[in-house]
Design a protein around this motif. Structure first.
Motif, PDB file in Angstrom:
ATOM      1  N   LEU A   1      -8.995 -72.870-108.102  1.00  0.00           N
ATOM      2  CA  LEU A   1      -8.403 -71.537-108.088  1.00  0.00           C
ATOM      3  C   LEU A   1      -7.327 -71.457-109.170  1.00  0.00           C
ATOM      4  O   LEU A   1      -6.413 -72.284-109.212  1.00  0.00           O
ATOM      5  CB  LEU A   1      -7.781 -71.229-106.721  1.00  0.00           C
ATOM      6  CG  LEU A   1      -7.231 -69.812-106.553  1.00  0.00           C
ATOM      7  CD1 LEU A   1      -8.349 -68.772-106.646  1.00  0.00           C
ATOM      8  CD2 LEU A   1      -6.500 -69.687-105.223  1.00  0.00           C
TER       9      LEU A   1
ATOM     10  N   LEU B   1      -0.454 -65.626-102.357  1.00  0.00           N
ATOM     11  CA  LEU B   1      -1.775 -65.573-101.721  1.00  0.00           C
ATOM     12  C   LEU B   1      -1.752 -64.993-100.312  1.00  0.00           C
ATOM     13  O   LEU B   1      -2.803 -64.663 -99.768  1.00  0.00           O
ATOM     14  CB  LEU B   1      -2.398 -66.979-101.686  1.00  0.00           C
ATOM     15  CG  LEU B   1      -2.684 -67.601-103.053  1.00  0.00           C
ATOM     16  CD1 LEU B   1      -3.139 -69.040-102.893  1.00  0.00           C
ATOM     17  CD2 LEU B   1      -3.718 -66.777-103.815  1.00  0.00           C
TER      18      LEU B   1
ATOM     19  N   LEU C   1      -6.104 -74.981 -98.377  1.00  0.00           N
ATOM     20  CA  LEU C   1      -6.052 -73.656 -97.759  1.00  0.00           C
ATOM     21  C   LEU C   1      -6.397 -73.778 -96.286  1.00  0.00           C
ATOM     22  O   LEU C   1      -7.106 -74.702 -95.885  1.00  0.00           O
ATOM     23  CB  LEU C   1      -7.062 -72.722 -98.439  1.00  0.00           C
ATOM     24  CG  LEU C   1      -6.802 -72.386 -99.893  1.00  0.00           C
ATOM     25  CD1 LEU C   1      -7.987 -71.610-100.465  1.00  0.00           C
ATOM     26  CD2 LEU C   1      -5.523 -71.595-100.060  1.00  0.00           C
TER      27      LEU C   1
ATOM     28  N   PRO D   1      -9.064 -68.650 -94.972  1.00  0.00           N
ATOM     29  CA  PRO D   1      -7.836 -68.277 -95.652  1.00  0.00           C
ATOM     30  C   PRO D   1      -7.439 -66.813 -95.555  1.00  0.00           C
ATOM     31  O   PRO D   1      -6.296 -66.516 -95.278  1.00  0.00           O
ATOM     32  CB  PRO D   1      -8.064 -68.684 -97.107  1.00  0.00           C
ATOM     33  CG  PRO D   1      -9.466 -69.105 -97.229  1.00  0.00           C
ATOM     34  CD  PRO D   1     -10.034 -69.237 -95.868  1.00  0.00           C
TER      35      PRO D   1
ATOM     36  N   VAL E   1      -6.754 -64.586-101.056  1.00  0.00           N
ATOM     37  CA  VAL E   1      -7.589 -65.635-101.633  1.00  0.00           C
ATOM     38  C   VAL E   1      -8.966 -65.025-101.865  1.00  0.00           C
ATOM     39  O   VAL E   1      -9.630 -64.606-100.917  1.00  0.00           O
ATOM     40  CB  VAL E   1      -7.696 -66.861-100.697  1.00  0.00           C
ATOM     41  CG1 VAL E   1      -8.620 -67.909-101.295  1.00  0.00           C
ATOM     42  CG2 VAL E   1      -6.311 -67.445-100.427  1.00  0.00           C
TER      43      VAL E   1
ATOM     44  N   PHE F   1      -6.281 -63.594-109.473  1.00  0.00           N
ATOM     45  CA  PHE F   1      -6.707 -64.905-108.965  1.00  0.00           C
ATOM     46  C   PHE F   1      -8.225 -64.966-108.992  1.00  0.00           C
ATOM     47  O   PHE F   1      -8.905 -64.007-108.610  1.00  0.00           O
ATOM     48  CB  PHE F   1      -6.215 -65.108-107.520  1.00  0.00           C
ATOM     49  CG  PHE F   1      -4.729 -65.197-107.417  1.00  0.00           C
ATOM     50  CD1 PHE F   1      -4.084 -66.424-107.455  1.00  0.00           C
ATOM     51  CD2 PHE F   1      -3.955 -64.055-107.308  1.00  0.00           C
ATOM     52  CE1 PHE F   1      -2.709 -66.502-107.382  1.00  0.00           C
ATOM     53  CE2 PHE F   1      -2.581 -64.120-107.238  1.00  0.00           C
ATOM     54  CZ  PHE F   1      -1.957 -65.349-107.264  1.00  0.00           C
TER      55      PHE F   1
ATOM     56  N   TRP G   1     -11.698 -68.091-108.869  1.00  0.00           N
ATOM     57  CA  TRP G   1     -12.207 -69.461-108.844  1.00  0.00           C
ATOM     58  C   TRP G   1     -12.992 -69.715-110.126  1.00  0.00           C
ATOM     59  O   TRP G   1     -13.753 -68.861-110.572  1.00  0.00           O
ATOM     60  CB  TRP G   1     -13.147 -69.672-107.655  1.00  0.00           C
ATOM     61  CG  TRP G   1     -12.473 -69.611-106.333  1.00  0.00           C
ATOM     62  CD1 TRP G   1     -12.384 -68.527-105.511  1.00  0.00           C
ATOM     63  CD2 TRP G   1     -11.804 -70.668-105.664  1.00  0.00           C
ATOM     64  NE1 TRP G   1     -11.687 -68.850-104.378  1.00  0.00           N
ATOM     65  CE2 TRP G   1     -11.318 -70.161-104.440  1.00  0.00           C
ATOM     66  CE3 TRP G   1     -11.553 -72.004-105.987  1.00  0.00           C
ATOM     67  CZ2 TRP G   1     -10.613 -70.940-103.537  1.00  0.00           C
ATOM     68  CZ3 TRP G   1     -10.848 -72.784-105.079  1.00  0.00           C
ATOM     69  CH2 TRP G   1     -10.384 -72.248-103.871  1.00  0.00           C
TER      70      TRP G   1
END
Length: 164
Positions: free
Chosen positions: A26, A61, A96, A100, A104, A122, A124
């Motif tokens: 992340l 987050l 996490l 989560p 996220v 944010f 991945w």
């Protein structure tokens, strides 16, 4: 926050979380920049680095993370927008919660958060994409993320020549 100017250089004390899911990590980006960084932030005076990371990730987050062991201490020397920086970064393994939620993102999606005047995105990324189309700063972490160390390592990154 522990950030100050001395001898024409801005010093920052930063913490960041290494949040892995399989072969993905992340990252977040500040709108208008061309690079990605591990999520985290700056340490406040009198605050332990692990506590600062927990606080920063809770703010960014919206979830209660578990801060694990310290993986890297990274000294970075770089110039950004004409200003010289010396940044000392503490990079921790972070887990996490099971579900989560918060901000996220799911894989393949992005999430956003306004942080003062900055919009954070944010997302991945596959570890294999780091350095190949995804500009991660500091770049020394690109290869290191694929093989987290068994003991804490000290890394130094310079994007400017060392003073003689």
């Amino acid at each position: 926050m522990l950030s100050f100017d001395t001898d024409g250089v801005r010093f920052n004390l930063r913490v960041a979380g290494v949040i892995l899911a399989g072969d993905h990590v992340l990252l977040h980006q500040i709108a208008g920049t061309d690079y990605w960084i591990l999520p985290g932030g700056r340490v406040e005076g009198g605050e332990a680095t692990s506590a600062a990371l927990h606080r920063e990730l809770q703010e960014e987050l919206g979830v209660n993370v578990q801060v694990g062991r310290l993986l890297w201490v990274v000294e970075s020397f770089f110039t950004l927008q004409g200003r010289r920086f010396h940044e000392l970064g503490f990079y921790y393994r972070v887990t996490l919660p099971g579900s989560p939620g918060g901000r996220v993102p799911a894989r393949g999606q992005s999430s956003h958060r306004q942080d003062g005047s900055n919009l954070l995105t944010f997302r991945w990324f596959s570890l294999g994409d780091l350095g190949h189309g995804v500009r991660l700063l500091p770049p020394v972490l690109g290869a290191a993320l694929a093989h987290p160390p068994l003991t804490t390592r000290h890394l130094v990154y310079r994007d400017e020549p060392a003073d003689s």
